[in-house]
Enzyme design. Structure first.
Site, short mmCIF file in Angstrom:
data_model
loop_
_atom_site.label_atom_id
_atom_site.label_comp_id
_atom_site.label_asym_id
_atom_site.label_seq_id
_atom_site.Cartn_x
_atom_site.Cartn_y
_atom_site.Cartn_z
NE ARG A 40 -3.84 0.34 2.20
CZ ARG A 40 -4.69 0.67 3.01
NH1 ARG A 40 -4.59 0.13 4.40
NH2 ARG A 40 -5.41 1.93 2.79
CB CYS A 72 -2.28 4.06 9.24
SG CYS A 72 -3.34 4.62 10.17
#
Length: 283
Positions: free
Chosen positions: A182, A236
């Site tokens: 990611r 995040c």
């Protein structure tokens, strides 16, 4: 009370202390009912369920600002805490289930309480699996704690905004806590854009735990995060799975505060404004 972690043995020895309150924060992003079902099937006696969406997050904004799990309104969070028996003198233990691969919800609850100025809060090392493995008592009773008053003292210096991230100096380390794929922009299963904030380094939150779901020691956390003495801002996808790295830095000797901050909106907030730059790969 030892912080930021307590052991199963500590909790078993203090569970009947009237000051102790336990929050069960089990959850699964891909199945929001999983945590509640697990709680109803068995939990630490006296624990109340803390739902990520309804208790530990605020309303999602239509334009995406604030991210997928915005910080709750402090007064609303304080009111909920008081309603489940958490007062300013409580000793709060938060746990989840690291065995599911999503053992970051307890750290989110821990961080939120610290954000409200509550020092007496810790995460249960090893979480629910460790409790069961040690023969801890299991209850299916949904408790009805006596409501109390929780007065928040918001610690604003624990939070960084998108503007703070953009204006950070060269000496501040920006940590991306997501999985490497990611971070590099190779996959993006949740958010509408892939990649990372330019200049961020990748420190996958899962490295904070060992193979048994227990937290690594201070030396291992310091080596893994490799921040040296630099102040850090950690993010995040939505401000949830970053919190284990914030706890890890505290284990390594850097308490929450100006040198150990959360970008609360995280990636999902960052990409709510298309003018903000996005990087891919290892840059």
């Amino acid at each position: 009370m030892p912080t930021p972690l307590v052991s199963v043995s500590w909790l078993r020895a203090h569970l009947r202390d009237p000051r102790v309150r336990v929050l069960d924060a089990r959850y699964a992003l891909n199945d929001p009912l999983t945590g509640r079902i697990a709680y109803l099937g068995g939990h630490v006696p006296g624990a109340v369920y803390a739902d990520l969406e309804t208790d530990l997050s605020g309303p999602v904004q239509p334009d995406g600002s604030g991210g997928r799990h915005p910080l709750p309104d402090p007064a609303a969070l304080a009111a909920w805490l008081g309603s489940v028996g958490v007062g300013n003198d409580s000793l709060v233990v938060c746990y989840d289930d690291p065995g599911t691969g999503q053992g970051f919800y307890a750290a989110r609850a821990w961080w939120l309480l610290r954000w409200l100025g509550h020092a007496g809060v810790a995460v249960l090392d090893g979480g629910w699996p460790a409790w069961v493995a040690a023969g801890g008592d299991v209850s299916t009773e949904d408790p009805s704690p006596t409501p109390v008053t929780f007065v928040p003292d918001v610690q604003a210096d624990l939070v960084a905004t998108a503007a703070d991230v953009q204006a950070r100096g060269a000496g501040t380390l920006l940590i991306d806590s997501r999985a490497p794929g990611r971070y590099r922009g190779e996959v993006e299963p949740i958010d509408r854009r892939a990649g990372h904030i330019p200049g961020a380094v990748n420190r996958d939150w899962t490295g904070a735990l060992d193979g048994s779901g227990h937290w690594r020691d201070a030396g291992a956390q310091a080596a893994r995060l490799d921040a040296g003495g630099a102040p850090t801002v950690t993010y995040c996808g939505s401000g949830v799975s970053a919190t284990p790295n914030l706890l890890a830095r505290e284990l390594a000797g850097v308490p929450l505060g100006p040198d150990n901050r959360l970008y609360a909106g995280s990636w999902s907030d960052w990409i709510s404004d298309d003018a903000r730059p996005v990087a891919t790969g290892e840059e």
